[in-house]
Design a protein around this motif. Structure first.
Motif, short mmCIF file in Angstrom:
data_model
loop_
_atom_site.label_atom_id
_atom_site.label_comp_id
_atom_site.label_asym_id
_atom_site.label_seq_id
_atom_site.Cartn_x
_atom_site.Cartn_y
_atom_site.Cartn_z
N ARG A 34 0.83 -1.20 0.00
CA ARG A 34 0.00 0.00 0.00
C ARG A 34 0.87 1.26 0.00
O ARG A 34 2.08 1.20 0.24
CB ARG A 34 -0.94 -0.01 1.21
CG ARG A 34 -1.92 -1.19 1.18
CD ARG A 34 -2.87 -1.15 2.37
NE ARG A 34 -3.75 0.01 2.33
CZ ARG A 34 -4.88 0.09 1.65
NH1 ARG A 34 -5.29 -0.95 0.94
NH2 ARG A 34 -5.61 1.18 1.68
N SER A 64 1.55 -4.13 -6.76
CA SER A 64 0.92 -2.81 -6.71
C SER A 64 1.81 -1.81 -7.43
O SER A 64 3.01 -2.05 -7.65
CB SER A 64 0.69 -2.39 -5.26
OG SER A 64 1.86 -1.83 -4.69
N ALA A 103 -2.08 0.91 -6.53
CA ALA A 103 -1.94 0.67 -5.09
C ALA A 103 -3.16 1.19 -4.34
O ALA A 103 -3.77 2.20 -4.72
CB ALA A 103 -0.68 1.34 -4.57
#
Length: 413
Positions: free
Chosen positions: A320, A344, A362
């Protein structure tokens, strides 16, 4: 025959002379190099290196192991400032290890006091040693980098990014923090980067300073490199390998798996690693309607990591945006085994493997689910990823691109 540990770096026969000449030293002069090591076990790696062996605890060749080989080839006197309070099993007068304790984990005033104490300790030992070269990492306090004593060359080893890729922070607090880092980086003469993204961010902060920049390609141990690959026809065995933290995206992956697993009874998910979110993850797995097909292995040793990769079809690295990923070495480890990756958009490793991985935005759980479904349901797409990967994994055994080889280039720049 095992690969000799010294062959992890590629140096010319006249390396010792070339480095001294670049630094303005006489051909027969002593060369003194100080390395401010990070939290890794540099002492334990030295024990393996002295025996002519790679450190088997790390799936990729350890930076400190490559440093010892470079220093040995240059006939240098070395000061290792380490966070481990112990000495090598067999002392070597060329390599001096000094414990520089760095307390971690506190916040606020406690954190600032700990960093100040660490900085003062390191700078004191550096002044006493009077090195010709200082190597320091991006995790060093700004005051330490800015306060380095006079020396012929300061080399930064950039293992981490300062912000998630493509998302430079704009808040006042973040800009002030980066301005302080930018000021400290003016002390640096050359940089060895873990990824192209690290190189770009260091350049953005250091500005037009003339800093020479070199980017390594991670190198795997010979024992971990399968000579032949047999790709699976479809992606059914999914793998997450890394720290167990919310900002690494492991809970997003669990949600994506639950979203597509009902209609795909042969799909499985293995999760390996450890972190502060171990207990919440175990609870989330237990609550999953597909818990019987999800295995949480916990922390694995290097050999077990590669056994997991051998058994996997697809690696997922769903980091993330609140985590600044320096490279994601696990993507390299998977690539060596012919395992493509779903990443991501802030994972820099994708630059090493164009055409051999799939990315999604992401923090977008729906996009992760859609991308995962696309790979699992489209054997042709999965096969293309495997085919592209087979042509790119050789770079992780080309020692001319290793961190140690780039360090040499920084020394003679």
């Amino acid at each position: 025959m095992p690969e000799p540990v010294t062959q992890s770096v590629s140096l010319p026969p006249d390396a010792a002379h070339a480095v001294r000449q670049s630094l303005g030293l006489g051909a027969q002069s002593a060369l003194r190099i100080a390395f401010v090591a990070g939290p890794g076990d540099a002492v334990g790696t030295f024990d393996h290196w002295q025996k002519g062996a790679h450190d088997p605890r790390t799936p990729v060749i350890a930076y400190s192991s490559m440093f010892y080989s470079v220093a040995d080839a240059l006939a240098a006197d070395v000061l290792m400032l380490v966070e481990q309070d112990r000495q090598p099993a067999a002392p070597d007068p060329r390599f001096r290890f000094i414990h520089t304790p760095r307390r971690r984990g506190r916040r606020g005033i406690g954190y600032r006091l700990d960093e100040r104490a660490f900085t003062a300790c390191v700078l004191r030992h550096l002044r006493d040693f009077r090195p010709d070269v200082i190597i320091v990492g991006t995790d060093a306090p700004n005051a330490l980098i800015a306060g380095l004593p006079a020396t012929r060359r300061v080399i930064l080893t950039a293992h981490n990014t300062f912000w998630p890729m493509g998302r430079r922070p704009v808040s006042l607090k973040a800009r002030l923090r980066l301005r302080a880092k930018s000021w400290a980086l003016r002390r640096v003469d050359a940089v060895v980067n873990t990824s192209g993204e690290c190189a770009a961010q260091v350049a953005a902060l250091s500005g037009p300073s003339g800093t020479r920049s070199f980017t390594e390609i991670p190198q795997v141990l010979p024992d971990w490199y399968p000579e032949t690959l047999t790709p699976a026809p479809t992606a059914e065995r999914l793998l997450y390998l890394g720290r167990i933290e919310a900002n690494k995206g492991v809970f997003d992956l669990l949600g994506a798996f639950d979203a597509i697993a009902a209609d795909r009874p042969t799909l499985t998910l293995d999760i390996a690693g450890t972190g502060t979110a171990d207990a919440p993850l175990r609870a989330a797995i237990a609550a999953s309607p597909h818990a019987a097909r999800i295995t949480f292995h916990g922390q694995l040793q290097a050999r077990d990591v590669h056994d997991r990769l051998d058994a996997a079809d697809l690696l997922i690295c769903p980091t993330r945006t609140d985590f600044a990923e320096g490279l994601a070495l696990v993507v390299v480890e998977a690539a060596v085994h012919g395992v493509p990756a779903l990443l991501s958009s802030i994972v820099p490793a994708k630059a090493l493997l164009p055409g051999a991985c799939v990315t999604f935005p992401a923090d977008d759980s729906a996009a992760l689910t859609a991308a995962l479904r696309g790979i699992v349901d489209t054997p042709a797409e999965y096969g293309a990823l495997c085919a592209a990967l087979a042509t790119k994994r050789h770079q992780f055994r080309e020692r001319s691109g290793s961190w140690g080889s780039m360090l040499y280039r920084a020394l003679v720049a």
